[in-house]
Design a protein around this motif. Structure first.
Motif, short mmCIF file in Angstrom:
data_model
loop_
_atom_site.label_atom_id
_atom_site.label_comp_id
_atom_site.label_asym_id
_atom_site.label_seq_id
_atom_site.Cartn_x
_atom_site.Cartn_y
_atom_site.Cartn_z
N PHE A 144 0.86 -1.19 0.00
CA PHE A 144 0.00 0.00 0.00
C PHE A 144 0.89 1.23 0.00
O PHE A 144 2.05 1.16 0.43
N PRO A 145 0.39 2.36 -0.47
CA PRO A 145 1.21 3.59 -0.47
C PRO A 145 1.62 3.96 0.95
O PRO A 145 0.81 3.92 1.88
N ALA A 146 2.88 4.31 1.10
CA ALA A 146 3.40 4.66 2.43
C ALA A 146 2.62 5.81 3.03
O ALA A 146 2.11 6.69 2.33
N ILE A 147 2.52 5.80 4.37
CA ILE A 147 1.83 6.85 5.11
C ILE A 147 2.75 8.07 5.17
O ILE A 147 3.90 7.97 5.61
N THR A 148 2.25 9.21 4.74
CA THR A 148 3.07 10.42 4.79
C THR A 148 3.11 10.97 6.21
O THR A 148 2.29 10.62 7.06
N ASP A 149 4.09 11.85 6.47
CA ASP A 149 4.19 12.47 7.80
C ASP A 149 2.92 13.22 8.14
O ASP A 149 2.48 13.21 9.30
N GLU A 150 2.35 13.89 7.16
CA GLU A 150 1.11 14.65 7.42
C GLU A 150 -0.03 13.70 7.75
O GLU A 150 -0.82 13.95 8.66
N GLU A 151 -0.13 12.60 7.02
CA GLU A 151 -1.19 11.63 7.29
C GLU A 151 -1.02 10.98 8.65
O GLU A 151 -2.00 10.58 9.28
N GLY A 152 0.22 10.87 9.11
CA GLY A 152 0.46 10.22 10.39
C GLY A 152 0.47 11.15 11.58
O GLY A 152 0.55 10.68 12.73
N ALA A 153 0.38 12.46 11.35
CA ALA A 153 0.46 13.43 12.45
C ALA A 153 -0.87 13.55 13.18
O ALA A 153 -1.91 13.79 12.55
N VAL A 154 -0.84 13.41 14.49
CA VAL A 154 -2.05 13.52 15.30
C VAL A 154 -2.41 14.99 15.55
O VAL A 154 -3.57 15.38 15.48
N TRP A 155 -1.39 15.81 15.84
CA TRP A 155 -1.65 17.22 16.15
C TRP A 155 -1.74 18.02 14.85
O TRP A 155 -0.93 17.84 13.94
N ASP A 156 -2.74 18.89 14.77
CA ASP A 156 -2.89 19.80 13.65
C ASP A 156 -3.55 21.08 14.14
O ASP A 156 -3.70 21.27 15.35
#
Length: 725
Positions: free
Chosen positions: A410-422
């Motif tokens: 599967f396509p790797a998870i990007t840092d943005e997709e993996g970030a909890v805080w936004d």
């Protein structure tokens, strides 16, 4: 001489039977002590790189007794005895990330007030949405402690090419995030999966990675008295209360398990845990502390060799007399799998796994433990290991899938997709030392409330026996040896200026291979005030040059009273530490007391065992045995008096204002990790109830716990509190 009735028989290298020591209140026959003191050469302190074999008990009953003590040890070492509150989790779940066959959601919650746990929640989706469901529409759940490197650890293209060529990994994209790859495949198999951040990784920002995992030096502000507010991790106050990064991380892991188990879709009968490396350490501890775990796969850390090199994997008390294989065995007989690799687990197939198999067989569940040899690979939780784990979970979580289970890319998870805080979910602002203070203040307050019925004026026998007694027995974990396990050697007697006769010797504790220097005094036979009893006198002061440094007016008075005194010369026991200190492990990059007291008993525990060996050697003389402990020995004499119990007619302990809470550093010779949390000297004295005890103290302390427990045992007349002389 006055001692014409004493026959001195020279018998070199013959151990005198202990029974002969008890036969009369005269001096013993002589046996040589030349070259007898093997303790002149100190054993090396044990380190995390030692050997930690698992000796399987002979019977199931013995194992169950051992397992109960080990669980208490794990709970204490993690600061979770008694268990901290675990109220319902109020989690924020947001921002769905979709992939083929599964979805990811971002999660954060407070494990304790003001301290946040963050992570990613994986659920089955699409064509896999119906997988794993039972008749009630519930699906299994797997908690994934990630280990060092972090949940977002990503291998670069060059590394991936090498790993694929070596057979470690299968897919360039998904395999680049190996810790997320296992979560994704478990979700595709039908499992709800939660991977949470270890302290200092990814979105766990309140304590830094460098602080929690790469600690190099002690901070000046950590050196404060043990009784101070527990303001900082790694400080004397924190270690005196068994508060550590490992403990915080373990509590976070338990709260993460609580979160996962609380989800409406989760089947409470099919809960599992798997982690690798540092996550394997967390899995071992979770298996020991959380009874709801139905299946486990602690990878990369079940070993009789290296036990975990990070401060987040070590805590005071944790591996004294035990190791990761035996701690992992606390999962038995429930299903537990693992692999051996070309790392510290390389000997598992011959040293560790056979013992686990033996224990599981004893429990009639040999098929419930598995260790696959993958020693062609370095330390890992690679694709090959994950595939074994998938089959293990498929079988023991009743997923009913066809095997082997193969990962799908599967396509790797990007840092943005993996970030909890936004922007909509801002990170907490309290960080660093201020946050340490908040966490430890809460921890201390909660522990105090949980021990309220155990300590002080409100102490009850039930509370004390359930919480404090097991804790003290763990802190001073060497019981009084059997008389058959101790012996005595003597030199020739000499006459003292007072007219008393003195003979030097050693008490040999054979199980510990320890020799304790003693001097046996016998008063003039015409003493009219003698009770014909025997006193064991602790001499703990160093620096005197005389052959009988214990001699004083107080000692002379006791000799008149008892006729026979056996002096334990603690001051003569060899040590390579500076005066007033105990040995510590000098390990670079590991400025934590856990690397000493996580593997070695504190000196006070060793000295307590020395006293018990002497008590055992001189049991049952006419008039009984009393323990007399002058100033300077309270840290271990109180514990020895408690453990000896009825074997002592009386114990007279001169505390003289000593408190563990006043110690300034973890290398103080009297330091015992956890002793402040579990009631200090007051609790040690209460531990002796209902047997006779005289406490001599200064400073007007009221000994509330001691009095309460003696009263609860209908023995108030057996405890006396006097001013120090």
């Amino acid at each position: 001489m006055l001692w014409s009735g004493v026959v001195v028989l020279l018998v070199s290298w013959v151990l005198q039977p202990v029974a002969s020591v008890h036969s009369e209140d005269t001096l013993p026959e002589q046996t040589s002590v030349e070259n007898a003191d093997a303790s002149d050469t100190l054993p090396e302190l044990k380190t995390l790189d030692g050997h930690f074999p698992f000796d399987v008990p002979e019977t199931l009953q013995q194992w169950e007794s051992r397992a109960e003590k080990l669980r208490t040890r794990v709970a204490m070492a993690t600061g979770l005895h008694p268990m901290l509150p675990r109220p319902p989790i109020e989690a924020t779940i947001h921002s769905v990330v979709e992939r083929d066959g599964f979805q990811i959601e971002k999660v954060y919650f407070e494990s304790l007030p003001g301290h946040f746990v963050t992570g990613l929640l994986f659920r089955p989706a699409g064509e896999n949405a119906e997988r794993g469901l039972n008749a009630a529409g519930k699906r299994p759940a797997v908690l994934c402690p990630h280990g060092h490197g972090g949940r977002m650890m990503r291998n670069d293209a060059e590394t991936m090419e090498r790993l694929i060529a070596n057979g470690d990994e299968m897919h360039l994209e998904s395999g680049s995030h190996p810790k997320l790859a296992r979560c994704a495949t478990l979700a595709r198999m039908g499992c709800v999966t939660f991977i949470f951040d270890m302290v200092g990784y990814a979105d766990s920002v309140q304590l830094s990675y460098e602080f929690a995992h790469r600690r190099h030096a002690t901070r000046e502000e950590e050196s404060v008295p043990a009784g101070s507010d527990p303001e900082l991790f790694f400080s004397t106050p924190a270690d005196a209360r068994l508060q550590s990064i490992l403990g915080l991380q373990t509590y976070n892991a338990l709260r993460s398990f609580d979160f996962l188990a609380s989800l409406d879709e989760v089947d409470p009968e099919r809960l599992a845990v798997t982690g690798g490396s540092g996550g394997g350490t967390q899995t071992i501890l979770l298996d020991a502390l959380e009874p709801r775990i139905a299946a486990s796969f602690p990878n990369g850390m079940v070993s009789t060799s290296m036990q975990g090199g990070c401060a987040c994997e070590n805590a005071c008390l944790l591996r004294i007399g035990t190791g990761n294989v035996e701690l992992a065995a606390l999962m038995a007989p429930k299903p537990m799998g693992m692999t051996a690799a070309d790392d510290w687990t390389i000997e598992m197939m011959s040293d560790g796994y056979p013992e686990l198999k033996q224990l599981y067989s004893m429990m009639n569940q040999p098929e419930n433990v598995l260790c696959e040899s993958l020693v062609q690979f370095k330390h890992n939780y690679n694709y090959v290991t994950r595939r074994i784990m998938y089959g293990w979970m498929n079988e023991h979580l009743d997923l009913g899938l066809e095997t082997p289970i193969v990962e799908i890319d599967f396509p790797a998870i990007t840092d943005e997709e993996g970030a909890v805080w936004d922007e909509g979910h801002p990170a907490p602002t309290e960080r660093g030392p201020k946050h340490e203070q908040s966490v430890l203040s809460w921890w201390n307050g909660e522990s105090g409330q949980l021990l309220e019925d155990c300590l002080g004026q409100s102490a009850t026998a039930k509370g004390f026996d359930q919480k404090i007694r097991p804790a003290l027995a763990t802190l001073f974990d060497l019981p009084m040896p059997e008389t058959s396990g101790v012996s005595v050697k003597y030199s020739a007697p000499v006459e003292h200026d007072s007219g008393a006769m003195v003979v030097s010797g050693v008490v040999i504790d054979e199980a510990r291979r320890r020799e304790i220097p003693i001097r046996k005094w016998v008063a003039k036979s015409d003493s009219e005030t003698s009770s014909a009893g025997t006193a064991i006198w602790i001499h703990s002061a160093a620096g005197e040059s005389t052959d009988t440094p214990e001699w004083s007016d107080a000692f002379a008075a006791q000799l008149d009273r008892f006729n026979t005194i056996v002096v334990i010369d603690i001051a003569e026991m060899p040590t390579d530490a500076d005066e007033g200190k105990q040995r510590t492990n000098p390990q670079p990059r590991r400025a934590s007391a856990a690397f000493t007291y996580g593997y070695n008993r504190p000196l006070a525990s060793t000295r307590c065992a020395d006293v018990l060996a002497v008590v055992s050697a001189f049991q049952n003389p006419p008039g009984g045995v009393s323990l007399v402990a002058p100033e300077g020995s309270a840290a271990y004499a109180l514990a020895a008096a408690a453990i000896a119990g009825p074997f002592l007619e009386d114990a007279v302990i001169d505390v003289s204002g000593f408190r563990f809470a006043n110690l300034l550093h973890q290398d103080d010779e009297d330091f015992v990790p956890g002793m402040v949390k579990y009631g200090d000297v007051d609790a040690l004295a209460a531990w002796r109830a209902p047997y006779a005890l005289t406490i001599r103290d200064s400073g007007g302390k009221n000994w509330a716990t001691t009095k309460a427990i003696y009263q609860a045992r209908d023995a108030s007349d057996q405890v006396r509190c006097q001013a120090s002389q």
